[in-house]
Design a protein around this motif. Structure first.
Motif, PDB file in Angstrom:
ATOM      1  N   TYR A 387      24.261 151.656  53.933  1.00  0.00           N
ATOM      2  CA  TYR A 387      25.478 150.911  53.653  1.00  0.00           C
ATOM      3  C   TYR A 387      25.126 149.542  53.076  1.00  0.00           C
ATOM      4  N   GLY A 388      26.006 149.039  52.238  1.00  0.00           N
ATOM      5  CA  GLY A 388      25.879 147.697  51.694  1.00  0.00           C
ATOM      6  C   GLY A 388      27.114 146.896  52.015  1.00  0.00           C
ATOM      7  N   LEU A 389      26.952 145.599  52.298  1.00  0.00           N
ATOM      8  CA  LEU A 389      28.077 144.775  52.725  1.00  0.00           C
ATOM      9  C   LEU A 389      28.850 144.176  51.558  1.00  0.00           C
ATOM     10  N   ASP A 390      28.146 143.648  50.555  1.00  0.00           N
ATOM     11  CA  ASP A 390      28.861 143.000  49.456  1.00  0.00           C
ATOM     12  C   ASP A 390      27.884 142.774  48.310  1.00  0.00           C
ATOM     13  N   THR A 441      30.927 155.236  45.338  1.00  0.00           N
ATOM     14  CA  THR A 441      31.950 154.236  45.072  1.00  0.00           C
ATOM     15  C   THR A 441      31.549 152.891  45.668  1.00  0.00           C
ATOM     16  N   VAL A 442      31.765 151.838  44.897  1.00  0.00           N
ATOM     17  CA  VAL A 442      31.679 150.479  45.423  1.00  0.00           C
ATOM     18  C   VAL A 442      33.107 149.997  45.653  1.00  0.00           C
ATOM     19  N   GLU A 443      33.411 149.647  46.893  1.00  0.00           N
ATOM     20  CA  GLU A 443      34.779 149.273  47.254  1.00  0.00           C
ATOM     21  C   GLU A 443      35.157 147.921  46.636  1.00  0.00           C
ATOM     22  N   ALA A 444      36.445 147.603  46.699  1.00  0.00           N
ATOM     23  CA  ALA A 444      36.943 146.365  46.111  1.00  0.00           C
ATOM     24  C   ALA A 444      36.296 145.131  46.730  1.00  0.00           C
ATOM     25  N   ASP A 445      35.861 145.233  48.003  1.00  0.00           N
ATOM     26  CA  ASP A 445      35.204 144.088  48.636  1.00  0.00           C
ATOM     27  C   ASP A 445      33.698 144.087  48.420  1.00  0.00           C
ATOM     28  N   GLY A 446      33.192 144.992  47.540  1.00  0.00           N
ATOM     29  CA  GLY A 446      31.776 145.022  47.199  1.00  0.00           C
ATOM     30  C   GLY A 446      30.914 145.840  48.134  1.00  0.00           C
ATOM     31  N   SER A 447      31.500 146.603  49.036  1.00  0.00           N
ATOM     32  CA  SER A 447      30.726 147.375  50.014  1.00  0.00           C
ATOM     33  C   SER A 447      30.604 148.827  49.585  1.00  0.00           C
ATOM     34  N   PHE A 448      29.632 149.520  50.172  1.00  0.00           N
ATOM     35  CA  PHE A 448      29.465 150.956  49.947  1.00  0.00           C
ATOM     36  C   PHE A 448      28.862 151.592  51.183  1.00  0.00           C
ATOM     37  N   HIS A 449      28.968 152.926  51.266  1.00  0.00           N
ATOM     38  CA  HIS A 449      28.485 153.654  52.448  1.00  0.00           C
ATOM     39  C   HIS A 449      28.180 155.082  52.022  1.00  0.00           C
ATOM     40  N   VAL A 450      26.912 155.499  52.142  1.00  0.00           N
ATOM     41  CA  VAL A 450      26.508 156.825  51.682  1.00  0.00           C
ATOM     42  C   VAL A 450      25.609 157.496  52.720  1.00  0.00           C
ATOM     43  N   LYS A 451      25.647 158.815  52.703  1.00  0.00           N
ATOM     44  CA  LYS A 451      24.747 159.645  53.492  1.00  0.00           C
ATOM     45  C   LYS A 451      23.698 160.198  52.544  1.00  0.00           C
ATOM     46  N   ILE A 452      22.417 160.009  52.875  1.00  0.00           N
ATOM     47  CA  ILE A 452      21.338 160.331  51.949  1.00  0.00           C
ATOM     48  C   ILE A 452      20.250 161.132  52.657  1.00  0.00           C
ATOM     49  N   PRO A 453      19.410 161.854  51.909  1.00  0.00           N
ATOM     50  CA  PRO A 453      18.264 162.526  52.526  1.00  0.00           C
ATOM     51  C   PRO A 453      17.269 161.493  53.063  1.00  0.00           C
ATOM     52  N   ALA A 454      16.690 161.791  54.190  1.00  0.00           N
ATOM     53  CA  ALA A 454      15.689 160.895  54.774  1.00  0.00           C
ATOM     54  C   ALA A 454      14.358 161.034  54.048  1.00  0.00           C
ATOM     55  N   TYR A 501      34.338 143.109  58.935  1.00  0.00           N
ATOM     56  CA  TYR A 501      34.256 144.571  58.910  1.00  0.00           C
ATOM     57  C   TYR A 501      34.596 145.026  57.492  1.00  0.00           C
ATOM     58  N   VAL A 502      33.616 145.522  56.755  1.00  0.00           N
ATOM     59  CA  VAL A 502      33.808 145.820  55.335  1.00  0.00           C
ATOM     60  C   VAL A 502      34.537 147.149  55.164  1.00  0.00           C
ATOM     61  N   ASP A 503      35.149 147.300  54.000  1.00  0.00           N
ATOM     62  CA  ASP A 503      35.994 148.465  53.734  1.00  0.00           C
ATOM     63  C   ASP A 503      35.224 149.778  53.821  1.00  0.00           C
ATOM     64  N   ALA A 504      34.001 149.797  53.291  1.00  0.00           N
ATOM     65  CA  ALA A 504      33.264 151.060  53.207  1.00  0.00           C
ATOM     66  C   ALA A 504      32.962 151.645  54.575  1.00  0.00           C
ATOM     67  N   LEU A 505      32.842 150.802  55.597  1.00  0.00           N
ATOM     68  CA  LEU A 505      32.555 151.313  56.934  1.00  0.00           C
ATOM     69  C   LEU A 505      33.798 151.840  57.624  1.00  0.00           C
ATOM     70  N   GLY A 506      34.947 151.661  57.004  1.00  0.00           N
ATOM     71  CA  GLY A 506      36.169 152.206  57.568  1.00  0.00           C
ATOM     72  C   GLY A 506      36.457 153.628  57.129  1.00  0.00           C
ATOM     73  N   ARG A 507      35.563 154.224  56.367  1.00  0.00           N
ATOM     74  CA  ARG A 507      35.728 155.616  55.944  1.00  0.00           C
ATOM     75  C   ARG A 507      34.405 156.348  56.162  1.00  0.00           C
TER      76      ARG A 507
END
Length: 648
Positions: A387-390, A441-454, A501-507
């Motif tokens: 995840y990225g915050l902004d 997707t990068v959210e309007a507040d600059g955040s993102f959240h992805v599931k990736i291979p380890a 609490y950034v937008d991307a962590l809400g989904r």
């Protein structure tokens, strides 16, 4: 698991008394004379230490023209115990080669890399400091070098913490990103050799692990080239947790100091001392520099200059100074061991046997065990979360140079470890091949959240509306079940973000978990050449404007158009490429030509002011949006002639 043997064993009690007699107190007030300590004579006055001795006649040949990596030295080396008033004693007589001693926290044992016979792989062994006991730890793993004791590790469901060790292993069949030598990574295992785990997933070489007091591992990592790094990148200092999580830059690699920083150690005075150089000789020797543990990103200081000689393998003393090996700047003599005063920059001779390079000196001093660490890593889980915050939090000089409005997409790129036998065509960039893990997707507040291979080497690319990378990061990874976060895009490492609490962590996280065979690649032969032949050759033939894009295969087996587009001028770095900057489409004149405008950004320096030669409107059919995207992705993924077959 307990690190210490039973205290009730009388043989163990006797051994502790013997070790205490050997150590004879602490390092306090070295008063040392400069003279050779020949095996037939007495050693220096002072306190005991271990030292690796490499016969001068066994210096390895090393043909790294740009001096990024030291040779894999150690053939016919031995580990010697130097005790005041006694003849230096070889501890590793049962080994053909032995080096890389690493002392336990209680100063009673040491790890080392050894080969019983000349044809053996390097393995990790443990020995008591008086040489009475030795046991093998690693087996059947290939070459294992440069061990270090870890502090305790535990999970929430483990009955008790356990101890591990870190070591450096050559990846089977893998070479580093620039094709010079086997790629090396950090590994860990328990003290009995069980539960071997890979910790780093860089595409070049990681080495020189050192335990810091807070329970993190400090190490040297070869990072791929960026525009200001030259063609071959830099070797910088990075840190990570005992389980391989939270890989992060430790000391600045943005051009401060020389391009190779390695062999770090921490001192009792709160410094990290390391060796650095722009090019290293076979042994990796160079100047000494330091950063503070409190502010490692902003405290760089040169301790010696190149003309003062070549230093090697610093290690701490109890009074804040260091032991270090030294030889003259011209490299014509052998290393001796010296005490170096960090406050005055002076050195005092400790030990020198002119028949050997005396390196890796380690004082027999106990030190506090670093903090233990907990782990959430579960090897059986194949994924991690990122995840990225902004993305608008960054260290660029102007805040408006990179804003949230500039991007709504994030591309994740997987790096493919090069294999022995891989060879790019002449003129092609010596970079690891890449394939696209997916876009998020990068959210309007600059955040993102992805599931990736380890456990994959990954690169993040922030994309503009045309799919062009605005900013890219170096290789990183996330371990199994790790929740890995970043604050912004190359943000100031000393600042923390606003607590929101950034937008991307809400989904739910966007899943980018496609199997390797379904991860797309973009290469010239398959994706770009048909466009060139259909729409570009008419203006770039023998009689047209350069670069020439017609004709068949070049002498190297690639199409002449590829060779000409990757043409270079004298000099290093991406700026030396005339038309295509591999890995960076936005500064590539070819992209400017296609789009009719300079797409460089203010942070790209002089490139942002260069003139553009657009495609004349009357010259041939226009490129479609998909064709423009193919050129951009081809360059941003490294401008490869032919991408790795899916599934590798």
């Amino acid at each position: 698991m307990s690190l210490h043997p039973s205290r009730g064993d009388p043989r163990e009690a006797y051994r502790r008394v013997l070790v205490g007699a050997v150590l004879g107190g602490v390092f306090a007030g070295w008063a040392l004379a400069a003279r050779a300590a020949e095996p037939s004579g007495d050693s220096m006055p002072g306190k005991p230490f271990l030292v690796t001795q490499i016969p001068v006649s066994a210096e390895p040949e090393w043909a790294d023209a740009e001096g990024m990596l030291r040779a894999d030295f150690g053939d016919r080396a031995r580990i010697v115990l130097v005790v005041p008033g006694q003849r230096p004693r070889v501890l590793t007589t049962a080994f053909h080669s032995a080096c890389d001693p690493a002392l336990s926290f209680d100063a009673e044992r040491f790890l080392f890399a050894g080969k019983r016979s000349a044809d053996d792989d390097w393995n990790i062994y443990e020995m008591t400091v008086e040489g009475t006991e030795v046991r093998q730890i690693t087996r059947d793993l290939g070459d294992c070098r440069r061990p270090a004791y870890q502090s305790t590790l535990f999970t929430l469901d483990s009955p008790e913490p356990w101890h591990q060790l870190t070591f450096v292993r050559s990846e089977p069949g893998a070479i580093n990103e620039y094709g010079d030598a086997p790629a090396t990574s950090l590994y860990s295992c328990k003290l009995d050799g069980s539960e071997v785990r890979r910790l780093t997933f860089n595409l070049s070489s990681d080495t020189d692990p050192w335990m810091v007091w807070d329970g993190r591992i400090l190490f040297a990592s070869w990072q791929r080239a960026r525009l200001n790094h030259g063609d071959r990148g830099r070797v910088g200092l990075f840190g990570l947790n005992l389980d391989g999580t939270d890989f992060a830059l430790f000391a600045d690699d943005g051009g401060e100091g020389r391009r190779i920083k390695h062999m770090p150690c921490t001192t009792s005075g709160g410094l990290v001392v390391f060796v650095e150089a722009d090019e290293v000789p076979w042994d990796g020797a160079g100047s000494l520099s330091s950063v503070s543990l409190r502010r490692p990103l902003l405290s760089y200081r040169q301790l010696t200059q190149p003309e003062e000689g070549l230093f090697h393998s610093p290690s701490p003393l109890g009074d804040g100074g260091i032991l270090v090996s030294w030889r003259t700047a011209n490299g014509g003599d052998a290393h001796g061991v010296y005490r170096f005063d960090l406050s005055t920059g002076t050195r005092q001779a400790v030990f020198n046997d002119s028949r050997f390079h005396d390196i890796q000196a380690t004082a027999l001093l106990p030190r506090d065990e670093p903090d233990g660490r907990s782990s959430v890593v579960l090897e059986e889980q194949p994924h991690a979360h990122l995840y990225g915050l902004d993305i608008s939090i960054h260290s660029l000089p102007e805040r408006n140079w990179l804003t949230r409005e500039m991007t709504r997409r994030l591309r994740l790129v997987e790096g493919i470890p090069p294999q022995a036998g891989d060879a790019p065509p002449p003129g092609a960039p010596r970079l690891a091949q890449r394939r696209i893990l997916g876009e998020a997707t990068v959210e309007a507040d600059g955040s993102f959240h992805v599931k990736i291979p380890a456990n994959l080497p990954l690169e993040l690319q922030l994309l503009d509306d045309e799919g062009m990378a605005l900013r890219s990061c170096g290789w990183f990874w996330a371990r199994n079940l790790e929740n890995r976060g970043c604050i912004g895009c190359h943000e100031d490492g000393e600042l923390t973000p606003t607590n929101i609490y950034v937008d991307a962590l809400g989904r739910s996280a966007e899943a980018l978990m496609a199997p390797p065979a379904e991860r797309p690649t973009v290469d010239f032969r398959r994706d770009v050449l048909p466009i060139v032949e259909g729409k570009c050759v008419a203006c770039h033939d023998e009689e047209g404007v350069p670069p020439r894009l017609d004709g068949g295969a070049s002498g190297s087996g690639v199409h002449a158009a590829y060779t000409n587009l990757l043409a270079r001028d004298e000099g290093g770095g991406l700026a030396a490429y005339r038309y295509v900057h591999p890995g960076q489409a936005r500064t590539s004149p070819l992209v400017w030509h296609i789009l009719g405008r300079n797409t460089a950004r203010p942070w790209d320096g002089a490139a942002a002011d260069r003139d553009v030669v657009p495609i004349p409107e009357q010259d041939g059919p226009a490129l479609t949006e998909a064709e423009v995207r193919a050129f951009i992705e081809w360059i941003d993924l490294g401008a490869m002639w032919e991408a790795t077959a899916p599934g590798r």
